[in-house]
Design an enzyme around this catalytic site. Structure first.
Site, PDB file in Angstrom:
ATOM      1  N   TYR C 170      -6.448   1.645   0.517  1.00 37.39           N
ATOM      2  CA  TYR C 170      -7.240   0.426   0.402  1.00 37.39           C
ATOM      3  C   TYR C 170      -7.932   0.360  -0.956  1.00 37.39           C
ATOM      4  CZ  TYR C 170      -6.972  -0.225   5.529  1.00 37.39           C
ATOM      5  OH  TYR C 170      -6.558  -0.419   6.828  1.00 37.39           O
ATOM      6  N   LYS C 204       0.132   2.830   4.246  1.00 37.95           N
ATOM      7  CA  LYS C 204      -0.260   1.622   4.951  1.00 37.95           C
ATOM      8  C   LYS C 204      -0.997   0.732   3.962  1.00 37.95           C
ATOM      9  CE  LYS C 204      -3.145  -0.932   7.682  1.00 37.95           C
ATOM     10  NZ  LYS C 204      -4.329  -1.689   7.298  1.00 37.95           N
TER      11      LYS C 204
END
Lengths: 306, 306, 306, 306, 306
Positions: C170, C204
């Site tokens: 992220y 991810k």
């Protein structure tokens, strides 16, 4: 200002464990001026200041220069960091004792929160055949919590391995700047005591400077005392108790001043001097010459029995 | 400004323990241009800058591109991070030596307190069959305390495993910005010395830039010196002592400039160059071509015996 | 903007050690849509956002809901934190693979210095029979030094135990906010590369958003590129190299959009999707329905061979 | 606002390893009101608030007072810090179970970055014969990174020794103050979930307060919900999943209120209450009296089977 | 303000493990005034204040002075740091017990975030033959998280080695300054309780000062209480529970005041006094004289049975 009536500090060597005693004996009696005195050559300016100190004598940039000087002109020991010790000391092993300085920093950031982390260990010193380790403690720095904790581990390792501990005790940091700065008698005296209380066998101090303006900012009774520089040194030596004290020369001064201050240090109870730039910023022959004069001064004026 | 009269640095290899010597021998003599010189391929830009450096040559985004180039065009070694080494080096093991870079960071936050934490260990390097580890040290950063402490562990592990230590020595941080910034001769020279004193076997430097305005902000005597870029490099090489010095190319320049600077580096005593973007931002054939020219230049101009 | 000419990424599984390969095989071929694709159910919102995400479907507050969905509707794996894994996974062991997320934080403080510390270990994952661990890395956070160092230990433990490493990559933090924020192609692309370079087996990512205003703040060449969202995803997949990429859905969208984006992800080279709220914020039957459609979409559009 | 349709939480004890189960069994069935409910006596106010809480009943300053009350009036357990446990628990061992609280802090600094470091270990608890450990987690504190990391070690030690983990889950910190503060349903509900996800077996919560002004500052959907206090408690109990929930009384209230809230807690699914000042700020006989009434209320209204 | 009705604290020694009991027995019964009372000589001012405290009596700068006083005038124990213990205690071993103070700091930075890191370990104390360790805890400091965590390790080591733990419990720090400062009854009372709860066997407190202006800033009920200094001391003694309490004299006062306060301390339940500057800032004979008077006062007024 009356000085202590208890007389001279008692013997350091008598209190030491065998390993420390054997190693310090080499520095105090087998190399350098002898007689229980010390003449130390520091070559950590490359990390503490950068290479700029080498330009007055370009030959001094090569670490060989300092190692050869220390060995051939007869220093008690040479003090340097791990990189130099690893790559250069091998050729001089047995010819001059090594003090491995195990922490350090650049002077690029300011000293407001001065703190030097370890870049080597006492075990490194043992492995390299060093006869002592050197540790820089910034007395009074806002970072003192981390510094004292780190020093604890070093001191314990020194106890474990019988390795003498030399503390470079430097008053430093933003808080001190409001109390007269890092060169006052107050600041140096505090540093001397701290080093002894933290377990130093030898304390390296900078020269206290007598400066009424700065002294006026120091805590009582320092702000009202009227001492000479020699008395100030004597106080610092007493504050260090059984730990031996050596004083440094700082940036380069003229020869008379250098020898004069050497005499003063020794007469005030100092156990020796640690001279770097004042020596290796000279060409080889001039360096050898002045070293000879310093050694004579040190060994002829040493008063303290270690 | 007179340079050292002591002549060339003494041999590095002679001072090294067997493990380090065996591994460096591969880089210096068995791969790349040989003759004791180095041509290194860095592929850490993906972490240090992000994928933006790959767009000029989209093929370069696939790590295969750099591994193939390094192996087939004959580099001395490829330097990359753990993720790439783990997933891509297997196919090239034995065909090109690996320098595992074990710390790094993104360039998203600014560099005011630059510090790269470890993302791999010297043991990882041993396990992967690497011939050296790379460590980025931000000389002069306000975070230097943490950096030097971390480097100590790496250096000790390198000693333990006989693993050569390559230090990417980068002057950096808010404090330096007030002293002329990170590209001055002063800054690079300091970085070179720090790396050696902290135990580097090879020091990776950026090119010092001569810029009177910035140099004017550096400490004496740097602020008053009048040196050419080649003299500046020579000084830096001397500051690194027995550690070998390689210089980097930075962002892409034209071919003449690239080969010219290569020659200058080698003649100033450098042991080689580390060229990434200047090479892999080209299409395959163009990349192979320029590598061939760099290798010829390096091996024909190398002066220093390691 | 031309894409890589090297074609598809090479096989991940072929490069993995046996333990990782055995475990990933279960996720890629034995559970979920199969065919080497992934459908992951994240249930970490309770810690990352608090229980507020459960109100749209009150049944979802009970962890049983997600575990039953994952097992009965046939997910590739369920990803949750240690508390839920310990108290709920036992009843589902063997029925759906577990990805133990081992770090996390609340969203109560802002994300300026985002950093998630470990709340579980790779050893916990081994003990619980998990088939992978999940780690959230905040790429570009001012706290990246601590984050990368922590990830190093996790990555090394994964190597030690043969445990696949899934990195939730992220982009985050105050510094990024000045460069277009956390949703740009630049930011996601950088995150993809970082995750691979730090050792991820699966990355991810959040969906990159094309937004000219924000993109204008990103570094060159991103600020001048003109790419579609699918091209952006493809770039990110390439930046992750051999690591597999899964993309998330974020907050709830309508079914067509969900399936459309699933198709786009798979066609851009994604290896699957990770859908939480878009699924379990529905009543049981509606949830099972949409899962079925997602699985069909994923398995019919998967292009990449792991 | 509709509540979960999945009904009651499943059994906690059934999911626990033997050591945890054996110890919790003592608290739930062998001491206190029994029937699977809990009446806990906290005596950590001396550290959390200082001795000021003892002045309303001077006898309470002597730790003997609370230990005797807990043992003679029949609490499920007494919760205190290491110093009291070491010096006073010996005389009461076997007569009342001990929950060793292993972290804590004074309330002298404000709570903007609340964090309680460990002052004892799970091993200390094992050695002292405790039946559970207590840990205070400040949910949402800017210091949550350190807190969660520390809790990880505690949780792992609890798993290692079969020691039940009671988390005092307190929303706290500067960031929360902008979201309605530490007493809202939102904040308490988040804390309940965090505790369960971090591995709590029992969660200690403060009473959620319904206050439209503060609730208006909380994130959606909490800012628009219209719940009674009992419903809020029930939500919190559900958020804690299989972990049991006990609620505290806070500062002293009148008897009817105390018993009324006890009933409400139990009917909302709570597994018990933790009452300190409301009990030991009374003279001995009054304290014994109210404890009797609380125990009757608890055991007659307990609905949840642990 | 009514005091506790439970009467005197119960015996400390009875609760202690054999090692602690054997060592404390020496301090309480075999050296000093005896009868279960304590007369302690602190010589840590050299680190906490610097050498300035030694100027009123220059002889006191030599650590010999305090060691001789402690041994020859018959103190219960001398408390000093590692450096002094290592270099001076050898000559006095067996003649006076040693309390090794294992943390400390200079007073150069202010006390806003007071924290003293360890400079020695409990193991050092064992090795030196010490009969207790001393630890300075800054109660209420913003740095309390680090302080309490560090104390945990010390306390656990004390348990491991059977070493009594003396906590110098000092209220300190910026937050406290807003609540009346470090000398109020509130602050000292809190410190007494904290020390006991953290595991102290003996608590060293400074004298609470009654000052309506400062007391008005303290939390209820302290801000409204009307107590004499002796009552305040008695409260503090009760807050420390089974831990023994000694009070210090601070800077030098006249003899009547010194003996008067000694009597008050003992009558309030104190177990002794810790007098440094009030003693060793006198010439030898004067120091021996006053010690004799203090010992008589202590042993004739001791009320508490340890």
């Amino acid at each position: 200002m009356e000085l202590s009536t208890l007389g001279e500090q008692k013997s350091l060597l008598r209190t030491l464990a065998p390993g420390k005693r054997a190693r310090l004996h080499r520095l105090l009696f087998e190399f350098g001026p002898g007689n229980g005195s010390l003449l130390l050559l520091p070559i950590d300016q490359g990390i503490e200041h950068g290479p700029r100190d080498f330009f007055p004598n370009p030959a001094s940039k090569d670490p060989e220069y300092q190692f050869r000087l220390a060995a051939e002109a007869g220093y008690s020991a040479i003090a340097c960091q791990i990189g130099m010790a690893t790559k250069y000391y091998g050729d001089y092993a047995g010819r001059v004792p090594l003090i491995l300085k195990i922490n350090g920093k650049t002077d690029i950031p300011n000293s407001d929160e001065a703190f030097s982390t370890l870049n080597a260990s006492v075990e490194d010193a043992v492995r390299l055949g060093a006869d002592a380790v050197g540790y820089t403690l910034y007395v009074g720095s806002p970072a003192q919590a981390a510094d004292l904790l780190q020093l604890k581990e070093v001191r314990q390792d020194c106890d474990r391995y019988g390795m003498p501990l030399v503390i470079w005790a430097y008053p430093r940091g933003a808080a001190l700047d409001k109390k007269g700065g890092q060169t006052t008698f107050y600041a140096i005296d505090y540093a001397a005591r701290m080093a002894m209380e933290m377990g130093a066998d030898i304390v390296k101090l900078n020269m206290p400077k007598i400066d009424p303006e700065k002294d006026g900012l120091t805590p009582a009774p320092y702000n009202e005392m009227d001492v000479t520089q020699e008395e100030a040194i004597r106080h610092c030596v007493e504050s260090a108790g059984r730990a031996l004290v050596v004083l440094s020369g700082g940036s380069r001064v003229d020869d008379d001043q250098l020898l004069g201050q050497t005499r003063m240090i020794m007469e005030a109870g100092g156990s020796g001097v640690i001279y770097g730039r004042n020596v290796w910023q000279r060409e080889w022959n001039a360096a050898v010459d002045i070293i000879e004069q310093i050694k004579e001064t040190v060994s002829s004026t040493v008063r303290r029995v270690p």
